[in-house]
Design a protein around this motif. Structure first.
Motif, PDB file in Angstrom:
ATOM      1  N   LEU A 138       0.836  -1.209   0.000  1.00  0.00           N
ATOM      2  CA  LEU A 138       0.000   0.000   0.000  1.00  0.00           C
ATOM      3  C   LEU A 138       0.868   1.255   0.000  1.00  0.00           C
ATOM      4  CD1 LEU A 138      -2.890  -0.920   2.471  1.00  0.00           C
ATOM      5  CD2 LEU A 138      -2.974  -0.786  -0.033  1.00  0.00           C
ATOM      6  N   GLY A 139       1.923   1.236   0.784  1.00  0.00           N
ATOM      7  CA  GLY A 139       2.839   2.379   0.820  1.00  0.00           C
ATOM      8  C   GLY A 139       3.496   2.613  -0.530  1.00  0.00           C
ATOM      9  N   ALA A 140       3.844   1.521  -1.208  1.00  0.00           N
ATOM     10  CA  ALA A 140       4.479   1.639  -2.523  1.00  0.00           C
ATOM     11  C   ALA A 140       3.512   2.239  -3.547  1.00  0.00           C
ATOM     12  CB  ALA A 140       4.972   0.274  -2.991  1.00  0.00           C
ATOM     13  N   VAL A 141       2.238   1.858  -3.476  1.00  0.00           N
ATOM     14  CA  VAL A 141       1.236   2.436  -4.374  1.00  0.00           C
ATOM     15  C   VAL A 141       1.150   3.938  -4.156  1.00  0.00           C
ATOM     16  CG1 VAL A 141      -1.258   2.599  -4.842  1.00  0.00           C
ATOM     17  CG2 VAL A 141      -0.147   0.360  -4.712  1.00  0.00           C
ATOM     18  N   TRP A 142       1.052   4.346  -2.904  1.00  0.00           N
ATOM     19  CA  TRP A 142       0.911   5.769  -2.597  1.00  0.00           C
ATOM     20  C   TRP A 142       2.132   6.556  -3.050  1.00  0.00           C
ATOM     21  CZ3 TRP A 142      -2.485   9.200  -2.329  1.00  0.00           C
ATOM     22  CH2 TRP A 142      -2.259  10.427  -1.716  1.00  0.00           C
ATOM     23  N   THR A 143       3.316   6.047  -2.767  1.00  0.00           N
ATOM     24  CA  THR A 143       4.550   6.725  -3.157  1.00  0.00           C
ATOM     25  C   THR A 143       4.645   6.839  -4.674  1.00  0.00           C
ATOM     26  OG1 THR A 143       5.677   5.951  -1.175  1.00  0.00           O
ATOM     27  CG2 THR A 143       7.080   6.622  -3.010  1.00  0.00           C
ATOM     28  N   SER A 144       4.337   5.752  -5.364  1.00  0.00           N
ATOM     29  CA  SER A 144       4.385   5.745  -6.825  1.00  0.00           C
ATOM     30  C   SER A 144       3.384   6.740  -7.411  1.00  0.00           C
ATOM     31  CB  SER A 144       4.082   4.334  -7.328  1.00  0.00           C
ATOM     32  OG  SER A 144       3.897   4.319  -8.717  1.00  0.00           O
ATOM     33  N   ALA A 145       2.163   6.737  -6.905  1.00  0.00           N
ATOM     34  CA  ALA A 145       1.127   7.637  -7.430  1.00  0.00           C
ATOM     35  C   ALA A 145       1.521   9.096  -7.238  1.00  0.00           C
ATOM     36  CB  ALA A 145      -0.207   7.356  -6.758  1.00  0.00           C
ATOM     37  N   GLN A 146       2.014   9.432  -6.059  1.00  0.00           N
ATOM     38  CA  GLN A 146       2.419  10.822  -5.811  1.00  0.00           C
ATOM     39  C   GLN A 146       3.546  11.241  -6.758  1.00  0.00           C
ATOM     40  OE1 GLN A 146       3.134  10.455  -1.497  1.00  0.00           O
ATOM     41  NE2 GLN A 146       1.703  12.144  -1.282  1.00  0.00           N
ATOM     42  N   ARG A 147       4.508  10.342  -6.969  1.00  0.00           N
ATOM     43  CA  ARG A 147       5.627  10.649  -7.864  1.00  0.00           C
ATOM     44  C   ARG A 147       5.127  10.857  -9.296  1.00  0.00           C
ATOM     45  NH1 ARG A 147       8.132   7.633 -11.269  1.00  0.00           N
ATOM     46  NH2 ARG A 147       7.366   5.670 -10.390  1.00  0.00           N
ATOM     47  N   LEU A 148       4.281   9.956  -9.771  1.00  0.00           N
ATOM     48  CA  LEU A 148       3.774  10.056 -11.145  1.00  0.00           C
ATOM     49  C   LEU A 148       2.921  11.303 -11.349  1.00  0.00           C
ATOM     50  CD1 LEU A 148       2.975   6.305 -11.801  1.00  0.00           C
ATOM     51  CD2 LEU A 148       4.756   7.685 -12.912  1.00  0.00           C
ATOM     52  N   ILE A 149       2.085  11.618 -10.385  1.00  0.00           N
ATOM     53  CA  ILE A 149       1.256  12.828 -10.502  1.00  0.00           C
ATOM     54  C   ILE A 149       2.151  14.055 -10.597  1.00  0.00           C
ATOM     55  CG2 ILE A 149      -0.335  14.342  -9.237  1.00  0.00           C
ATOM     56  CD1 ILE A 149      -1.686  11.688  -8.224  1.00  0.00           C
ATOM     57  N   ARG A 150       3.177  14.114  -9.773  1.00  0.00           N
ATOM     58  CA  ARG A 150       4.092  15.257  -9.795  1.00  0.00           C
ATOM     59  C   ARG A 150       4.859  15.320 -11.126  1.00  0.00           C
ATOM     60  NH1 ARG A 150       4.856  18.996  -6.450  1.00  0.00           N
ATOM     61  NH2 ARG A 150       4.010  18.368  -4.480  1.00  0.00           N
ATOM     62  N   GLU A 151       5.347  14.181 -11.589  1.00  0.00           N
ATOM     63  CA  GLU A 151       6.138  14.148 -12.824  1.00  0.00           C
ATOM     64  C   GLU A 151       5.302  14.374 -14.075  1.00  0.00           C
ATOM     65  OE1 GLU A 151       8.111  10.358 -12.905  1.00  0.00           O
ATOM     66  OE2 GLU A 151       9.498  10.917 -11.291  1.00  0.00           O
ATOM     67  N   GLN A 152       4.110  13.804 -14.122  1.00  0.00           N
ATOM     68  CA  GLN A 152       3.299  13.811 -15.339  1.00  0.00           C
ATOM     69  C   GLN A 152       2.185  14.840 -15.342  1.00  0.00           C
ATOM     70  OE1 GLN A 152       3.587   9.013 -16.100  1.00  0.00           O
ATOM     71  NE2 GLN A 152       1.700   9.807 -15.293  1.00  0.00           N
ATOM     72  N   GLY A 153       1.651  15.150 -14.149  1.00  0.00           N
ATOM     73  CA  GLY A 153       0.481  16.013 -14.076  1.00  0.00           C
ATOM     74  C   GLY A 153      -0.820  15.237 -14.195  1.00  0.00           C
ATOM     75  N   PHE A 154      -0.746  13.902 -14.152  1.00  0.00           N
ATOM     76  CA  PHE A 154      -1.927  13.041 -14.241  1.00  0.00           C
ATOM     77  C   PHE A 154      -1.505  11.613 -13.931  1.00  0.00           C
ATOM     78  CE2 PHE A 154       0.129  12.961 -18.334  1.00  0.00           C
ATOM     79  CZ  PHE A 154       0.078  11.633 -18.716  1.00  0.00           C
ATOM     80  N   LEU A 155      -2.496  10.751 -13.716  1.00  0.00           N
ATOM     81  CA  LEU A 155      -2.273   9.307 -13.660  1.00  0.00           C
ATOM     82  C   LEU A 155      -2.943   8.705 -14.879  1.00  0.00           C
ATOM     83  CD1 LEU A 155      -2.923   8.250  -9.947  1.00  0.00           C
ATOM     84  CD2 LEU A 155      -0.742   8.324 -11.160  1.00  0.00           C
ATOM     85  N   SER A 156      -2.237   7.843 -15.571  1.00  0.00           N
ATOM     86  CA  SER A 156      -2.811   7.213 -16.764  1.00  0.00           C
ATOM     87  C   SER A 156      -3.792   6.124 -16.360  1.00  0.00           C
ATOM     88  CB  SER A 156      -1.705   6.613 -17.634  1.00  0.00           C
ATOM     89  OG  SER A 156      -1.172   5.453 -17.015  1.00  0.00           O
ATOM     90  N   ALA A 157      -4.608   5.719 -17.297  1.00  0.00           N
ATOM     91  CA  ALA A 157      -5.550   4.621 -17.055  1.00  0.00           C
ATOM     92  C   ALA A 157      -4.795   3.341 -16.717  1.00  0.00           C
ATOM     93  CB  ALA A 157      -6.440   4.418 -18.270  1.00  0.00           C
ATOM     94  N   ALA A 158      -3.664   3.113 -17.360  1.00  0.00           N
ATOM     95  CA  ALA A 158      -2.871   1.907 -17.091  1.00  0.00           C
ATOM     96  C   ALA A 158      -2.306   1.928 -15.669  1.00  0.00           C
ATOM     97  CB  ALA A 158      -1.737   1.784 -18.097  1.00  0.00           C
TER      98      ALA A 158
END
Length: 180
Positions: A138-158
Motif C-alpha cells: 500500500l505504501g508503494a502504491v501511494w509513493t508511486s502515485a504521488q511521484r507520477l502525478i508530480r512528474e506527469q500532471g496526471f495518472l494514466s488509465a494503465a
C-alpha cells in the motif's frame, strides 16, 4: 478579450467568452507564459485556448505553474503548466479539470484497506510478516502515485489499473486469511 468567471459550489470555472469557447479545438495554439501562480496561468490558458478549466482556486494557494513557450495542443499545454505542482489534469466529458481527484480516490482506498488489514491482524488471522508485506504494498502504491502525478500532471488509465490490481490482490489476501 476579457476572461469570464463562473462560480458554482466553490468551484471556479475559468473560461473565455462564448465566442472563443467554440475555438476550443484539438489543434495547436501558441503559448508564451512566464512562470507564475497557477491560478493566473490557468486564467491565461482559458483565454489562449478557449477551453474552460474547472478548478477550486482556494486549493491552489500560491502554487506555481511552469513557464510555457511554444506551440501545443490545449491538453499538452495544460499538462505542462500543471506538471510538478502535485495537481492533476483531467478531461471529463469534454471539460478540463485541475484537482487532486485521483490522489484523493487512492488515499481513500488505501485508508479502507489499511483498516481492513488492522481488523484481520487484530483477529490474529494474519502473520506479522504478511501484515507488513501488505502494508508495504500500500505504501508503494501511494509513493508511486504521488511521484507520477508530480512528474506527469496526471495518472494514466494503465497506472490506475495497476493500482487497482494491487488493491484486488490485497483484498483477496485478506479474505483468504479470514477464510472467506
Amino acid at each position: 478579450m476579457r476572461v469570464s468567471y463562473f462560480v458554482a459550489t466553490g468551484l471556479l470555472m475559468l473560461a473565455a467568452p462564448a465566442s472563443v469557447l467554440a475555438a476550443c479545438t484539438p489543434g495547436t495554439a501558441t503559448y508564451d507564459y512566464p512562470e507564475q501562480r497557477l491560478d493566473q496561468a490557468l486564467q491565461q490558458f482559458a483565454h489562449t485556448s478557449g477551453c474552460p478549466v474547472a478548478v477550486n482556486t482556494g486549493a491552489l494557494g500560491s502554487t506555481q505553474a511552469n513557464a510555457l513557450d511554444g506551440q501545443y495542443t490545449a491538453a499538452d499545454a495544460l499538462i505542462r503548466l500543471v506538471r510538478g505542482s502535485g495537481f492533476e489534469v483531467h478531461l471529463d466529458n469534454g471539460q478540463y479539470r485541475v484537482n487532486h481527484a485521483d490522489a484523493q480516490a487512492l488515499q481513500r482506498r488505501i485508508k479502507t484497506l489499511t483498516r481492513d488489514i488492522d481488523s484481520v491482524a487484530d483477529a490474529q488471522a494474519l502473520s506479522k510478516t504478511r501484515e507488513a508485506a501488505l502494508r508495504k504494498q500500500l505504501g508503494a502504491v501511494w509513493t508511486s502515485a504521488q511521484r507520477l502525478i508530480r512528474e506527469q500532471g496526471f495518472l494514466s488509465a494503465a497506472e490506475k489499473a495497476s493500482y487497482n490490481r494491487t488493491f484486488a490482490y490485497i483484498t483477496g489476501q485478506l479474505k483468504a486469511a479470514v477464510g472467506r
